[in-house]
Write a protein that holds these residues in place. Structure first.
Motif, PDB file in Angstrom:
ATOM      1  N   TYR A  70       0.832  -1.200   0.000  1.00 35.23           N
ATOM      2  CA  TYR A  70       0.000   0.000   0.000  1.00 35.23           C
ATOM      3  C   TYR A  70       0.870   1.255   0.000  1.00 35.23           C
ATOM      4  O   TYR A  70       0.561   2.243  -0.671  1.00 35.23           O
ATOM      5  CB  TYR A  70      -0.940  -0.003   1.206  1.00 35.23           C
ATOM      6  CG  TYR A  70      -2.150   0.878   1.011  1.00 35.23           C
ATOM      7  CD1 TYR A  70      -3.161   0.508   0.126  1.00 35.23           C
ATOM      8  CD2 TYR A  70      -2.264   2.090   1.684  1.00 35.23           C
ATOM      9  CE1 TYR A  70      -4.269   1.331  -0.065  1.00 35.23           C
ATOM     10  CE2 TYR A  70      -3.368   2.910   1.492  1.00 35.23           C
ATOM     11  CZ  TYR A  70      -4.366   2.522   0.620  1.00 35.23           C
ATOM     12  OH  TYR A  70      -5.460   3.326   0.415  1.00 35.23           O
ATOM     13  N   ARG A 108      -6.910   7.920   4.131  1.00 30.27           N
ATOM     14  CA  ARG A 108      -7.550   6.852   3.342  1.00 30.27           C
ATOM     15  C   ARG A 108      -8.393   5.922   4.206  1.00 30.27           C
ATOM     16  O   ARG A 108      -9.269   5.232   3.707  1.00 30.27           O
ATOM     17  CB  ARG A 108      -6.480   6.024   2.622  1.00 30.27           C
ATOM     18  CG  ARG A 108      -5.611   6.800   1.639  1.00 30.27           C
ATOM     19  CD  ARG A 108      -6.390   7.283   0.424  1.00 30.27           C
ATOM     20  NE  ARG A 108      -5.576   8.135  -0.424  1.00 30.27           N
ATOM     21  CZ  ARG A 108      -4.829   7.703  -1.439  1.00 30.27           C
ATOM     22  NH1 ARG A 108      -4.794   6.408  -1.735  1.00 30.27           N
ATOM     23  NH2 ARG A 108      -4.127   8.556  -2.159  1.00 30.27           N
ATOM     24  N   THR A 109      -8.074   5.893   5.500  1.00 26.34           N
ATOM     25  CA  THR A 109      -8.834   5.010   6.402  1.00 26.34           C
ATOM     26  C   THR A 109      -9.795   5.797   7.287  1.00 26.34           C
ATOM     27  O   THR A 109     -10.261   5.301   8.312  1.00 26.34           O
ATOM     28  CB  THR A 109      -7.879   4.189   7.294  1.00 26.34           C
ATOM     29  OG1 THR A 109      -7.065   5.088   8.055  1.00 26.34           O
ATOM     30  CG2 THR A 109      -6.997   3.282   6.461  1.00 26.34           C
ATOM     31  N   GLU A 169      -6.566  -3.890  -4.997  1.00 26.30           N
ATOM     32  CA  GLU A 169      -8.023  -3.725  -4.945  1.00 26.30           C
ATOM     33  C   GLU A 169      -8.605  -4.454  -3.738  1.00 26.30           C
ATOM     34  O   GLU A 169      -9.523  -3.960  -3.078  1.00 26.30           O
ATOM     35  CB  GLU A 169      -8.651  -4.237  -6.246  1.00 26.30           C
ATOM     36  CG  GLU A 169      -8.362  -3.336  -7.443  1.00 26.30           C
ATOM     37  CD  GLU A 169      -8.850  -3.953  -8.746  1.00 26.30           C
ATOM     38  OE1 GLU A 169      -9.359  -5.097  -8.720  1.00 26.30           O
ATOM     39  OE2 GLU A 169      -8.730  -3.280  -9.794  1.00 26.30           O
ATOM     40  N   GLU A 214      -7.851  -2.366  -0.666  1.00 25.86           N
ATOM     41  CA  GLU A 214      -8.767  -1.221  -0.608  1.00 25.86           C
ATOM     42  C   GLU A 214     -10.147  -1.666  -0.113  1.00 25.86           C
ATOM     43  O   GLU A 214     -10.764  -1.011   0.723  1.00 25.86           O
ATOM     44  CB  GLU A 214      -8.905  -0.580  -1.996  1.00 25.86           C
ATOM     45  CG  GLU A 214      -7.651   0.114  -2.502  1.00 25.86           C
ATOM     46  CD  GLU A 214      -7.478   1.506  -1.918  1.00 25.86           C
ATOM     47  OE1 GLU A 214      -8.268   1.890  -1.036  1.00 25.86           O
ATOM     48  OE2 GLU A 214      -6.543   2.199  -2.332  1.00 25.86           O
TER      49      GLU A 214
END
Length: 201
Positions: A13, A35-36, A89, A92
């Motif tokens: 990542y 992002r989290t 993916e 994510e």
């Protein structure tokens, strides 16, 4: 529950973030937090060793820009990101699922806290209602004591004035007929009986 990267996932990542643009270490940590949804913020002790490993493997390079060290992906790093698109993916999706679970837990905790708060408020209101008669009784006692002091003052003032008038009259040679004293006695007795009747309701 914080999102936990499986073995090797954080490394990949980080590499994908550097594939977007060169970044310094703090920027990478901030990007992971963003992002989290702020649910996962890695420490420097987590990020920098992985960046050092990526540099060792020839997947990133670093340059010092003033007081910051900027990391940039190499062609080999880009090739790895491209080759592992499917894995990225999956990572994510896993992060999105983790964020949803955390959001559900937070909502549940908030609901529980609100229920607890409502219960506490209801209990406090009930306690206030239960103590209200006691508070009213306390207020009544305070008021009664104040009126008792006032009554004492009135009686003492009356006694002092009557005694003064009587003594002054006799001292000046005035006569003090028995019927006057009898009238005083009857009047005070009537006043006492009326007071007792009023006090008994």
């Amino acid at each position: 529950m914080s999102p936990v990267f499986s073995h090797g996932d954080l490394r990949l990542y980080l590499l994908s973030l550097l594939d977007e643009s060169p970044r310094h270490g703090y920027d990478l940590m901030q990007a992971l937090s963003d992002r989290t949804g702020g649910t996962y913020t890695p420490s420097a002790g987590t990020v920098y060793p992985r960046l050092a490993k990526l540099e060792e493997e020839g997947l990133v390079t670093k340059t010092v820009d003033g007081r910051k060290t900027v990391y940039e992906i190499t062609d080999a790093g880009r090739a790895e990101v491209a080759a592992r698109t499917g894995e990225l993916e999956g990572i994510e999706q896993g992060l999105a699922d983790s964020i949803r679970l955390i959001a559900d837990e937070v909502r549940g905790s908030v609901r529980d806290a609100m229920r607890s708060l409502r219960a506490d408020l209801a209990a406090a209101a009930k306690s206030d209602r239960a103590s209200a008669p006691s508070a009213a009784a306390d207020d009544a006692r305070v008021a009664a004591r104040a009126q008792l002091q006032r009554a004492d003052a009135i009686v003492n003032d009356f006694r002092a004035r009557v005694r003064s008038d009587l003594r002054t009259h006799v001292a000046r040679g005035g006569a003090l007929a028995a019927d006057i004293v009898d009238t005083l006695e009857r009047t005070l007795d009537e006043a006492s009986r009326e007071l007792t009747r009023r006090l008994r309701g």
